[in-house]
Design a protein around this motif. Structure first.
Motif, mmCIF file in Angstrom:
data_model
loop_
_atom_site.group_PDB
_atom_site.id
_atom_site.type_symbol
_atom_site.label_atom_id
_atom_site.label_comp_id
_atom_site.label_asym_id
_atom_site.label_seq_id
_atom_site.Cartn_x
_atom_site.Cartn_y
_atom_site.Cartn_z
ATOM 1 N N SER A 239 52.796 -15.211 5.219
ATOM 2 C CA SER A 239 52.529 -16.450 4.480
ATOM 3 C C SER A 239 51.347 -17.223 5.050
ATOM 4 O O SER A 239 50.749 -18.050 4.363
ATOM 5 C CB SER A 239 53.776 -17.342 4.475
ATOM 6 O OG SER A 239 54.182 -17.637 5.804
ATOM 7 N N TYR A 242 47.728 -14.520 4.056
ATOM 8 C CA TYR A 242 47.156 -14.180 2.751
ATOM 9 C C TYR A 242 46.071 -15.158 2.309
ATOM 10 O O TYR A 242 45.031 -14.757 1.769
ATOM 11 C CB TYR A 242 48.254 -14.028 1.693
ATOM 12 C CG TYR A 242 48.761 -15.307 1.070
ATOM 13 C CD1 TYR A 242 48.223 -15.785 -0.125
ATOM 14 C CD2 TYR A 242 49.781 -16.035 1.670
ATOM 15 C CE1 TYR A 242 48.695 -16.949 -0.705
ATOM 16 C CE2 TYR A 242 50.260 -17.195 1.098
ATOM 17 C CZ TYR A 242 49.718 -17.650 -0.078
ATOM 18 O OH TYR A 242 50.186 -18.812 -0.647
ATOM 19 N N LEU A 243 46.278 -16.465 2.550
ATOM 20 C CA LEU A 243 45.259 -17.444 2.190
ATOM 21 C C LEU A 243 44.041 -17.334 3.093
ATOM 22 O O LEU A 243 42.899 -17.450 2.645
ATOM 23 C CB LEU A 243 45.832 -18.866 2.268
ATOM 24 C CG LEU A 243 46.647 -19.361 1.079
ATOM 25 C CD1 LEU A 243 47.199 -20.747 1.354
ATOM 26 C CD2 LEU A 243 45.803 -19.368 -0.200
ATOM 27 N N GLU A 248 44.738 -14.380 -3.714
ATOM 28 C CA GLU A 248 45.081 -15.454 -4.647
ATOM 29 C C GLU A 248 46.472 -16.022 -4.386
ATOM 30 O O GLU A 248 46.683 -17.220 -4.407
ATOM 31 C CB GLU A 248 45.009 -14.940 -6.094
ATOM 32 C CG GLU A 248 43.606 -14.580 -6.563
ATOM 33 C CD GLU A 248 42.761 -15.790 -6.894
ATOM 34 O OE1 GLU A 248 43.321 -16.895 -6.940
ATOM 35 O OE2 GLU A 248 41.555 -15.628 -7.099
ATOM 36 N N ASP A 249 47.442 -15.139 -4.168
ATOM 37 C CA ASP A 249 48.810 -15.609 -3.941
ATOM 38 C C ASP A 249 49.558 -14.581 -3.102
ATOM 39 O O ASP A 249 49.107 -13.439 -2.913
ATOM 40 C CB ASP A 249 49.543 -15.874 -5.265
ATOM 41 C CG ASP A 249 49.537 -14.669 -6.193
ATOM 42 O OD1 ASP A 249 50.081 -13.617 -5.798
ATOM 43 O OD2 ASP A 249 48.982 -14.761 -7.296
ATOM 44 N N SER A 251 52.432 -12.992 -3.623
ATOM 45 C CA SER A 251 52.986 -11.825 -4.316
ATOM 46 C C SER A 251 51.916 -10.753 -4.531
ATOM 47 O O SER A 251 52.177 -9.555 -4.356
ATOM 48 C CB SER A 251 53.608 -12.241 -5.650
ATOM 49 O OG SER A 251 52.641 -12.815 -6.510
ATOM 50 N N HIS A 252 50.723 -11.165 -4.910
ATOM 51 C CA HIS A 252 49.625 -10.203 -5.087
ATOM 52 C C HIS A 252 49.282 -9.538 -3.762
ATOM 53 O O HIS A 252 49.073 -8.318 -3.685
ATOM 54 C CB HIS A 252 48.392 -10.911 -5.659
ATOM 55 C CG HIS A 252 47.165 -10.055 -5.681
ATOM 56 N ND1 HIS A 252 46.023 -10.377 -4.978
ATOM 57 C CD2 HIS A 252 46.912 -8.872 -6.298
ATOM 58 C CE1 HIS A 252 45.115 -9.429 -5.166
ATOM 59 N NE2 HIS A 252 45.622 -8.517 -5.960
#
Length: 268
Positions: A239, A242-243, A248-249, A251-252
């Motif tokens: 969490s 990913y950013l 993008e999010d 889940s992707h």
């Protein structure tokens, strides 16, 4: 006092106000920006260095930069900042009217911390009535306030003329070095192309010659490699990763990660 927001009739003068605990994001900075940190903390990263600005700080952001940021409100308070966007049209007209020119283009830090100055503070305070006004502000008056900002910056920092009035576009850069530094920025390919001094078609052609892959495929794989390293070797949470790496999010990111490594990020 009414809540201040970004006002469409003052597109070059932007007041930011956030109540949330923190906001993360990234952006392409297309124009020079003169900013005042009113409350809270802003941390910016250019892919190499961190810059932190607190209440009362002033900063100057150079155009054509990729920046990640974290906006942190003070305890039980609001994040507040005021920014003036100095667009190329305004600066070109100013250079003609006042006779300013720049020395040949030189690279430098994308974010400059400005020494606090009474002129800066009085100028920023003078903008608040315009943002609170119920009626649209006369365009000529807006132009005067932008010119005032430029004059104040030059009064306090004469050397800024070589940045403000440098109208050159990005030159052709080492594509491999640039992409390995900036792959984690979530911007369109045309931005990467522009910042490396190429048309989109030339960027794609040069990219495939160097990396033997399409830009989109290489960028995703490079981000996934970095994510695997950060999760497995550095113990970072998916969490948080990913950013940071431009997905993008969550889940992707999780779907792409599992497709590549056969395990979800949380299982690594």
């Amino acid at each position: 006092m009414p809540e201040l927001k970004k006002i469409d009739r003052l597109p070059q003068i932007v007041y930011s106000c956030y109540f949330t605990r923190s906001r993360e994001g990234e952006q392409f900075v297309p124009e020079h920006i003169f900013s005042y940190q009113i409350a809270g903390t802003l941390t910016m990263n250019d892919g190499h260095n961190d810059y932190t600005f607190r209440e009362g700080d002033f900063r100057f952001s150079r155009r054509n930069q990729l920046i990640k940021f974290v906006k942190q409100p003070p305890a039980d308070g609001e994040f507040k900042a005021l920014s003036i966007y100095l667009d190329q049209e305004t600066l070109r007209k100013f250079s003609l009217d006042y006779g300013y020119t720049a020395e040949p283009h030189q690279e430098g830090n994308p974010i400059l911390e400005l020494t606090p100055n009474a002129l800066y503070k009085s100028y920023m305070d003078s903008l608040l009535p315009y943002l609170q006004a119920e009626q649209p502000i006369n365009e000529n008056l807006q132009a005067l306030k932008l010119n005032e900002a430029i004059l104040i910056l030059l009064q306090a920092n004469p050397g800024l003329k070589d940045i403000l009035f440098d109208f050159s576009e990005p030159g052709k850069l080492d594509l491999e070095g640039f992409m390995n530094k900036n792959f984690h920025f979530n911007v369109e390919l045309k931005r990467f192309a522009y910042l490396t001094g190429r048309s989109l078609a030339t960027f794609k052609r040069d990219f495939e010659k160097i990396f033997h892959s399409t830009p989109s495929r290489w960028i995703q794989q490079r981000r996934l490699q970095e994510a695997y390293y950060l999760i497995k070797e550095k113990g970072k949470a998916p969490s948080d990763v990913y950013l940071e790496l431009g997905f993008e999010d969550l889940s992707h990111f999780s779907f792409a990660f599992k497709k590549t490594y056969g395990l979800s990020p949380s299982k690594i």
